[in-house]
Design a protein around this motif. Structure first.
Motif, short mmCIF file in Angstrom:
data_model
loop_
_atom_site.label_atom_id
_atom_site.label_comp_id
_atom_site.label_asym_id
_atom_site.label_seq_id
_atom_site.Cartn_x
_atom_site.Cartn_y
_atom_site.Cartn_z
N GLN A 1 0.59 -1.14 -0.07
CA GLN A 1 -0.03 0.05 -0.07
C GLN A 1 0.99 1.47 -0.10
OE1 GLN A 1 -2.44 1.21 3.70
NE2 GLN A 1 -4.12 1.08 2.24
N ASP B 1 0.47 -6.11 -5.80
CA ASP B 1 -0.64 -6.12 -5.22
C ASP B 1 -1.46 -7.40 -5.36
OD1 ASP B 1 -2.87 -5.49 -3.50
OD2 ASP B 1 -3.06 -3.59 -4.18
N TYR B 2 -1.90 -7.50 -6.77
CA TYR B 2 -2.77 -8.46 -7.41
C TYR B 2 -2.00 -9.68 -7.71
CZ TYR B 2 -6.77 -5.85 -6.39
OH TYR B 2 -7.82 -5.16 -5.48
N LEU C 1 -8.93 -11.66 -10.42
CA LEU C 1 -8.59 -10.59 -9.34
C LEU C 1 -8.66 -9.54 -10.07
CD1 LEU C 1 -6.85 -11.89 -6.19
CD2 LEU C 1 -9.30 -11.38 -6.36
N GLN D 1 -11.80 -8.33 -11.86
CA GLN D 1 -12.79 -8.43 -10.91
C GLN D 1 -12.87 -6.90 -10.32
OE1 GLN D 1 -12.61 -11.27 -7.88
NE2 GLN D 1 -14.85 -10.86 -7.12
N GLU E 1 -15.49 -3.98 -10.43
CA GLU E 1 -16.15 -3.60 -9.06
C GLU E 1 -15.69 -2.25 -8.33
OE1 GLU E 1 -15.86 -6.67 -6.28
OE2 GLU E 1 -17.22 -7.95 -7.54
N LYS E 2 -14.39 -1.88 -8.67
CA LYS E 2 -13.85 -0.39 -8.06
C LYS E 2 -13.76 0.47 -9.27
CE LYS E 2 -11.20 -3.26 -5.14
NZ LYS E 2 -9.92 -3.27 -4.24
N ARG E 3 -14.54 1.46 -9.28
CA ARG E 3 -14.56 2.48 -10.26
C ARG E 3 -13.72 3.39 -10.38
NH1 ARG E 3 -19.53 6.10 -8.12
NH2 ARG E 3 -18.37 7.30 -6.63
N TYR E 4 -12.57 3.42 -9.19
CA TYR E 4 -11.46 4.19 -9.11
C TYR E 4 -10.26 3.38 -9.89
CZ TYR E 4 -9.26 1.20 -5.41
OH TYR E 4 -8.72 0.08 -4.51
N TRP F 1 -12.09 9.03 -6.08
CA TRP F 1 -13.06 8.00 -5.86
C TRP F 1 -12.34 6.93 -4.75
CZ3 TRP F 1 -14.69 7.14 -11.55
CH2 TRP F 1 -15.68 8.08 -11.81
N LEU F 2 -10.87 6.83 -4.63
CA LEU F 2 -10.42 5.93 -3.75
C LEU F 2 -10.34 6.47 -2.43
CD1 LEU F 2 -7.22 6.87 -3.25
CD2 LEU F 2 -7.06 6.05 -5.50
N SER F 3 -10.51 7.99 -2.27
CA SER F 3 -10.18 8.51 -1.14
C SER F 3 -11.43 8.62 0.11
CB SER F 3 -9.86 10.02 -1.33
OG SER F 3 -8.94 10.24 -2.11
N LYS F 4 -11.06 8.20 1.07
CA LYS F 4 -12.15 8.15 2.26
C LYS F 4 -12.72 9.47 2.36
CE LYS F 4 -10.37 5.70 5.71
NZ LYS F 4 -10.36 5.03 6.94
N VAL F 5 -11.63 10.43 2.39
CA VAL F 5 -12.18 11.94 2.63
C VAL F 5 -11.71 12.62 1.47
CG1 VAL F 5 -11.67 14.03 4.31
CG2 VAL F 5 -11.44 11.47 4.92
N ALA F 6 -12.64 13.56 1.04
CA ALA F 6 -12.39 14.23 -0.40
C ALA F 6 -11.88 15.35 -0.55
CB ALA F 6 -14.02 14.30 -1.08
N TYR G 1 -12.97 20.05 9.84
CA TYR G 1 -13.43 19.61 8.56
C TYR G 1 -14.36 18.10 9.11
CZ TYR G 1 -13.70 17.07 4.04
OH TYR G 1 -13.97 16.61 2.79
N TYR G 2 -13.89 17.68 10.00
CA TYR G 2 -14.36 16.50 10.70
C TYR G 2 -15.37 17.06 12.09
CZ TYR G 2 -10.67 14.11 8.30
OH TYR G 2 -9.98 13.51 7.04
N TRP H 1 -19.14 8.69 10.50
CA TRP H 1 -18.94 8.46 9.42
C TRP H 1 -20.13 8.39 8.39
CZ3 TRP H 1 -14.58 9.25 6.94
CH2 TRP H 1 -13.53 9.11 7.47
N TYR I 1 -21.00 4.96 4.21
CA TYR I 1 -20.95 4.21 5.25
C TYR I 1 -22.32 3.98 6.10
CZ TYR I 1 -16.04 5.16 4.82
OH TYR I 1 -14.93 5.39 4.14
N ARG J 1 -17.70 2.53 -3.47
CA ARG J 1 -16.79 2.82 -4.70
C ARG J 1 -15.68 1.88 -4.57
NH1 ARG J 1 -14.21 7.96 -2.71
NH2 ARG J 1 -15.23 7.25 -0.36
N TRP J 2 -15.46 0.73 -3.70
CA TRP J 2 -14.52 -0.23 -3.76
C TRP J 2 -15.13 -1.57 -3.48
CZ3 TRP J 2 -13.06 4.11 -0.67
CH2 TRP J 2 -13.13 3.96 0.65
N SER J 3 -14.60 -2.61 -3.99
CA SER J 3 -14.90 -3.84 -3.75
C SER J 3 -14.53 -4.25 -2.18
CB SER J 3 -14.46 -4.81 -4.61
OG SER J 3 -14.38 -6.01 -4.25
N ARG K 1 -5.55 -7.63 2.21
CA ARG K 1 -4.30 -8.06 2.53
C ARG K 1 -4.25 -8.29 4.07
NH1 ARG K 1 -1.41 -6.35 -0.88
NH2 ARG K 1 -1.79 -4.39 -0.59
N LEU L 1 2.18 -10.90 1.61
CA LEU L 1 2.36 -10.36 0.19
C LEU L 1 1.00 -10.23 -0.62
CD1 LEU L 1 5.90 -10.77 -1.35
CD2 LEU L 1 4.59 -8.74 -0.56
N ARG M 1 -2.97 -11.42 -1.65
CA ARG M 1 -4.15 -11.07 -1.04
C ARG M 1 -5.11 -12.33 -0.62
NH1 ARG M 1 -5.24 -5.73 -2.45
NH2 ARG M 1 -7.33 -5.87 -1.63
#
Lengths: 199, 309
Positions: A41, A99-100, A106, A109, A113-116, A166-171, B179-180, B247, B255, B269-271, B276, B281, B283
């Motif tokens: 990561q 990562d994959y 995978l 997939q 499934e993940k638009r980002y 799209w991948l961020s938890k906080v925009a 912000y939060y 959240w 959330y 937004r994500w599967s 991991r 290493l 998944r």
């Protein structure tokens, strides 16, 4: 008094050093095992961040050059763009390879499934032909098509920012980056108009 | 301080440290980059010469090291940088501490830290699955929340439990960021809160809970994504209405209240299909309810878990 060409030379050296430094740091941290306890990561985030920053810097060159009158800045677009592509490629390699684990199922997939992931892939595919035609020879061969082709950097940047958003938890940071891109795009409009008029 | 786990039962940290680091450093040397990547997701990271005495969770997976658990923390009250939390949290004062329990209960009361440590402390080895797609196996100490809730005697009208983290911006730099909508809030349905797996943790690896892990007392709900397991709790309130978590307030479409680990229900937004394990290493597939389906699935029978995400 230093001439514009001196400025350009100095800025170029700065760009080469500045753009390679994060890569050096990544290598050192990887070899010394300092990549956090979630190393993949860490690699993904760091290559992605540098790629995005360099891409936005590359897009800033022309408008900033016009605003400041330092027209030599336009020449910095290309090295910044190519370095950005280098980090984008590393980013993709880390995702697909580390990562994959090259697991096609995978990965497909994840794209579905993940638009980002999709947005990131689109951005890479748009940047690929630009990097491939970055040489002077290619520029000559393509003639006026070269400029049209390289206009793709704008959709590529938009896709890259959507990827980030799209991948961020906080925009917040993605939105600031998007605002910067929007400003750069708006600054282009008068320049484009001038160019059209000149034709 | 109660320490029920004999230190002999705890894995020497040296067994775990830097495994992943070695793996990644090898994988990065250019020649082996792609060769190292074909690894199957469930294969152990390095050749499996683990001693038989190594403690494991009930799915036979080894624990994460103390170093991993205490240096990779999502704790936005300090910073959004997971590796920086430990450093920023060193000066956090987790003692004295008061936990106020009230709302729809017959006997509201304030628990001092000593009162919380007076509950019989037990070790629970739990998997923690972050919504970001990584996971760890952590040996907590603590006591089941139902012991505390029974003492305050919930009224028949109580249906939910609302938890609140301390607000102390002078010690928690992330809380200066407006912000939060601080303080951090989380919630459980009362039956979830009464479930025996739901833990109030006061320590890990046989030691007092470190500040970066939510000292002095935090919730651990192992079948839900990590953000439900609220840290540094100062208030617990039993309510009739469903509480709104931080959240949920910030991104209601992303959330939900339940946030059960569910590989079938993607985050908008994500599967969430794979994760991991920190230190590995590849998944691994994410398990329904994070592997605790046998214990908790009946809490949600008849519910559409796609709607109640």
């Amino acid at each position: 008094m230093s001439s514009p060409s001196t400025h350009l030379r100095q800025a170029s050296v700065g760009i080469h050093l500045g753009a390679l430094f994060p890569l050096l740091l990544l290598l050192i941290d990887s070899l010394l095992g300092r990549l956090s306890v979630n190393p993949i990561q860490d690699l993904t985030l760091r290559t992605g961040q540098v790629a995005l920053i360099l891409l936005l810097l590359s897009l800033s060159c022309t408008p900033l050059g016009r605003l400041t009158g330092w027209t030599w800045m336009v020449a910095l677009r290309k090295p910044l763009g190519l370095y950005s592509f280098l980090y984008v490629s590393l980013h993709l390699l880390v995702f697909v390879g580390l990562d994959y684990g090259l697991d096609g199922l995978l990965i497909s997939q994840a794209i579905a499934e993940k638009r980002y992931v999709l947005a990131g892939l689109v951005s890479f595919l748009l940047l690929l032909p630009l990097a491939a035609t970055s040489t002077r020879a290619a520029q000559r061969r393509l003639g006026r098509w070269w400029r049209r082709l390289h206009w793709l950097v704008y959709p590529a940047a938009i896709a890259a920012l959507l990827h980030y958003l799209w991948l961020s938890k906080v925009a917040r940071v993605p939105i600031l980056a998007a605002a910067l891109l929007l400003a750069l795009l708006l600054l282009r409009i008068p320049l484009l108009r001038q160019r059209l008029r000149r034709r | 301080m109660t320490r029920l786990i004999p230190s002999s039962a705890i894995t020497p940290e040296s067994l775990y440290t830097r495994r992943g680091f070695l793996g990644i450093a090898g994988a990065l040397s250019a020649a082996t980059l792609l060769a190292a990547c074909g690894r199957r997701a469930t294969e152990p990271t390095l050749s499996g010469e683990q001693p038989a005495s190594e403690p494991r969770d009930e799915l036979d997976d080894p624990l994460n090291s103390f170093e991993q658990i205490t240096n990779y923390n999502n704790y936005y009250e300090f910073t959004t940088d997971k590796q920086e939390v430990a450093r920023l949290a060193t000066s956090f004062r987790s003692s004295p501490w008061e936990l106020e329990v009230g709302g729809l209960v017959a006997r509201p009361r304030i628990f001092a830290l000593e009162d919380l440590l007076a509950f019989p402390q037990e070790e629970r080895i739990y998997r923690l699955r972050c919504v970001e797609g990584w996971s760890m196996v952590i040996p907590w100490q603590g006591f089941p929340l139902h012991q505390l809730l029974r003492m305050v005697e919930p009224l028949p009208t109580a249906r939910y439990v609302r938890f609140e983290t301390i607000f102390r911006p002078e010690e928690m730099p992330g809380q200066r960021d407006r912000y939060y909508p601080w303080p951090y809030i989380e919630g459980l349905r009362l039956d979830e809160a009464m479930h025996d797996l739901t833990l109030m943790a006061t320590g890990l690896y046989g030691r007092t809970l470190p500040p970066q892990n939510g000292a002095p007392v935090r919730l651990v709900v192992p079948w839900k994504y990590g953000f439900k397991s609220i840290k540094a709790v100062v208030r617990i309130e039993l309510t009739e209405q469903i509480p709104t978590s931080l959240w949920m307030a910030m991104a209601p479409h992303e959330y939900g209240f339940y946030a059960n680990v569910n590989p079938e229900v993607a985050h908008p937004r994500w599967s969430q299909a794979s994760e991991r394990r920190i230190g590995e290493l590849g998944r691994r597939p994410t398990l329904p309810f994070n592997g605790y389906a046998d214990e908790v699935a009946m809490l949600y029978s008849g519910m559409d878990l796609r709607r109640n995400f």
